[in-house]
Write a protein that holds these residues in place. Structure first.
Motif, PDB file in Angstrom:
ATOM      1  N   MET A 196       0.835  -1.172   0.000  1.00 33.33           N
ATOM      2  CA  MET A 196       0.000   0.000   0.000  1.00 33.33           C
ATOM      3  C   MET A 196       0.884   1.240   0.000  1.00 33.33           C
ATOM      4  SD  MET A 196      -2.970  -1.171   2.648  1.00 33.33           S
ATOM      5  CE  MET A 196      -1.956  -2.159   3.706  1.00 33.33           C
ATOM      6  N   ARG A 197       0.436   2.254  -0.713  1.00 37.99           N
ATOM      7  CA  ARG A 197       1.213   3.486  -0.847  1.00 37.99           C
ATOM      8  C   ARG A 197       1.033   4.391   0.371  1.00 37.99           C
ATOM      9  NH1 ARG A 197      -0.278   6.699  -5.668  1.00 37.99           N
ATOM     10  NH2 ARG A 197      -2.340   6.477  -4.775  1.00 37.99           N
ATOM     11  N   VAL A 198       2.131   5.031   0.797  1.00 38.31           N
ATOM     12  CA  VAL A 198       2.097   6.031   1.863  1.00 38.31           C
ATOM     13  C   VAL A 198       2.182   7.391   1.183  1.00 38.31           C
ATOM     14  CG1 VAL A 198       3.227   6.911   3.937  1.00 38.31           C
ATOM     15  CG2 VAL A 198       3.250   4.450   3.463  1.00 38.31           C
ATOM     16  N   LEU A 199       1.251   8.287   1.529  1.00 40.27           N
ATOM     17  CA  LEU A 199       1.136   9.569   0.847  1.00 40.27           C
ATOM     18  C   LEU A 199       1.175  10.742   1.819  1.00 40.27           C
ATOM     19  CD1 LEU A 199      -1.937   8.379  -1.191  1.00 40.27           C
ATOM     20  CD2 LEU A 199       0.319   8.693  -2.163  1.00 40.27           C
ATOM     21  N   VAL A 200       1.754  11.841   1.343  1.00 38.59           N
ATOM     22  CA  VAL A 200       1.651  13.142   2.010  1.00 38.59           C
ATOM     23  C   VAL A 200       1.093  14.064   0.937  1.00 38.59           C
ATOM     24  CG1 VAL A 200       2.893  15.061   3.055  1.00 38.59           C
ATOM     25  CG2 VAL A 200       3.550  12.720   3.613  1.00 38.59           C
ATOM     26  N   GLY A 201      -0.165  14.451   1.107  1.00 36.60           N
ATOM     27  CA  GLY A 201      -0.837  15.181   0.033  1.00 36.60           C
ATOM     28  C   GLY A 201      -0.988  14.249  -1.158  1.00 36.60           C
ATOM     29  N   ASP A 202      -0.511  14.667  -2.321  1.00 38.21           N
ATOM     30  CA  ASP A 202      -0.556  13.823  -3.510  1.00 38.21           C
ATOM     31  C   ASP A 202       0.791  13.163  -3.800  1.00 38.21           C
ATOM     32  OD1 ASP A 202      -3.236  14.249  -4.072  1.00 38.21           O
ATOM     33  OD2 ASP A 202      -2.818  16.105  -5.175  1.00 38.21           O
ATOM     34  N   ASP A 203       1.787  13.397  -2.927  1.00 44.08           N
ATOM     35  CA  ASP A 203       3.124  12.839  -3.125  1.00 44.08           C
ATOM     36  C   ASP A 203       3.266  11.490  -2.436  1.00 44.08           C
ATOM     37  OD1 ASP A 203       3.888  15.146  -4.493  1.00 44.08           O
ATOM     38  OD2 ASP A 203       4.523  16.133  -2.646  1.00 44.08           O
ATOM     39  N   GLU A 204       3.763  10.495  -3.175  1.00 41.45           N
ATOM     40  CA  GLU A 204       4.032   9.185  -2.603  1.00 41.45           C
ATOM     41  C   GLU A 204       5.383   9.236  -1.898  1.00 41.45           C
ATOM     42  OE1 GLU A 204       4.433   4.518  -3.939  1.00 41.45           O
ATOM     43  OE2 GLU A 204       3.384   5.933  -5.251  1.00 41.45           O
ATOM     44  N   VAL A 205       5.395   8.905  -0.595  1.00 39.79           N
ATOM     45  CA  VAL A 205       6.620   8.997   0.197  1.00 39.79           C
ATOM     46  C   VAL A 205       7.064   7.652   0.754  1.00 39.79           C
ATOM     47  CG1 VAL A 205       6.265  11.413   0.824  1.00 39.79           C
ATOM     48  CG2 VAL A 205       5.348   9.607   2.295  1.00 39.79           C
ATOM     49  N   GLY A 206       6.341   6.587   0.434  1.00 41.33           N
ATOM     50  CA  GLY A 206       6.741   5.290   0.948  1.00 41.33           C
ATOM     51  C   GLY A 206       5.765   4.201   0.596  1.00 41.33           C
ATOM     52  N   GLU A 207       6.041   3.017   1.173  1.00 41.09           N
ATOM     53  CA  GLU A 207       5.223   1.842   0.895  1.00 41.09           C
ATOM     54  C   GLU A 207       5.123   0.992   2.156  1.00 41.09           C
ATOM     55  OE1 GLU A 207       5.212  -1.957  -2.146  1.00 41.09           O
ATOM     56  OE2 GLU A 207       6.764  -0.433  -2.320  1.00 41.09           O
ATOM     57  N   VAL A 208       3.905   0.578   2.488  1.00 47.59           N
ATOM     58  CA  VAL A 208       3.685  -0.302   3.628  1.00 47.59           C
ATOM     59  C   VAL A 208       4.186  -1.697   3.259  1.00 47.59           C
ATOM     60  CG1 VAL A 208       1.956  -1.378   5.125  1.00 47.59           C
ATOM     61  CG2 VAL A 208       1.719   1.019   4.464  1.00 47.59           C
ATOM     62  N   THR A 209       4.993  -2.300   4.147  1.00 46.45           N
ATOM     63  CA  THR A 209       5.526  -3.637   3.889  1.00 46.45           C
ATOM     64  C   THR A 209       4.747  -4.716   4.628  1.00 46.45           C
ATOM     65  OG1 THR A 209       7.136  -3.387   5.665  1.00 46.45           O
ATOM     66  CG2 THR A 209       7.843  -2.776   3.437  1.00 46.45           C
ATOM     67  N   SER A 210       4.145  -4.370   5.767  1.00 45.70           N
ATOM     68  CA  SER A 210       3.327  -5.330   6.506  1.00 45.70           C
ATOM     69  C   SER A 210       2.442  -4.590   7.491  1.00 45.70           C
ATOM     70  CB  SER A 210       4.213  -6.339   7.243  1.00 45.70           C
ATOM     71  OG  SER A 210       4.994  -5.684   8.210  1.00 45.70           O
ATOM     72  N   GLY A 211       1.367  -5.248   7.900  1.00 43.59           N
ATOM     73  CA  GLY A 211       0.457  -4.658   8.864  1.00 43.59           C
ATOM     74  C   GLY A 211      -0.383  -5.729   9.525  1.00 43.59           C
ATOM     75  N   THR A 212      -0.876  -5.425  10.723  1.00 40.40           N
ATOM     76  CA  THR A 212      -1.700  -6.367  11.473  1.00 40.40           C
ATOM     77  C   THR A 212      -2.430  -5.618  12.579  1.00 40.40           C
ATOM     78  OG1 THR A 212      -1.707  -8.534  12.552  1.00 40.40           O
ATOM     79  CG2 THR A 212       0.066  -7.020  13.165  1.00 40.40           C
ATOM     80  N   PHE A 213      -3.267  -6.319  13.325  1.00 42.37           N
ATOM     81  CA  PHE A 213      -3.947  -5.752  14.483  1.00 42.37           C
ATOM     82  C   PHE A 213      -3.116  -6.049  15.719  1.00 42.37           C
ATOM     83  CE2 PHE A 213      -6.894  -6.053  18.063  1.00 42.37           C
ATOM     84  CZ  PHE A 213      -7.477  -4.796  17.996  1.00 42.37           C
ATOM     85  N   SER A 214      -2.885  -5.021  16.550  1.00 46.97           N
ATOM     86  CA  SER A 214      -2.130  -5.192  17.791  1.00 46.97           C
ATOM     87  C   SER A 214      -3.104  -5.413  18.941  1.00 46.97           C
ATOM     88  CB  SER A 214      -1.289  -3.946  18.077  1.00 46.97           C
ATOM     89  OG  SER A 214      -0.778  -4.004  19.394  1.00 46.97           O
TER      90      SER A 214
END
Length: 67
Positions: A1-19
């Motif tokens: 999933m893309r990480v965004l600030v405004g319309d600029d892509e600044v990163g990418e999610v590598t993993s995620g889960t519920f804590s």
């Protein structure tokens, strides 16, 4: 999933889960250092076509307890 600030892509999610400890969703992302995001910065993540607000936090997400 893309990480965004405004319309600029600044990163990418590598993993995620519920804590279960924090009782919320957490994830790890690779962020572009040139974006200059500090701890606590607000970003958005494109989750299946919908933007969700997230906060940049350095791990660990839970304070370790030593007994």
């Amino acid at each position: 999933m893309r990480v965004l600030v405004g319309d600029d892509e600044v990163g990418e999610v590598t993993s995620g889960t519920f804590s279960p400890t924090r009782k919320l969703g957490i994830g790890l992302a690779l962020l572009d250092t040139a974006a200059g995001l500090a701890d606590g910065a607000e970003v958005e993540v494109d989750v299946r076509g919908r933007r969700s607000k997230m906060r940049v936090v350095k791990p660990p997400f839970v304070k370790p307890q030593v007994r």
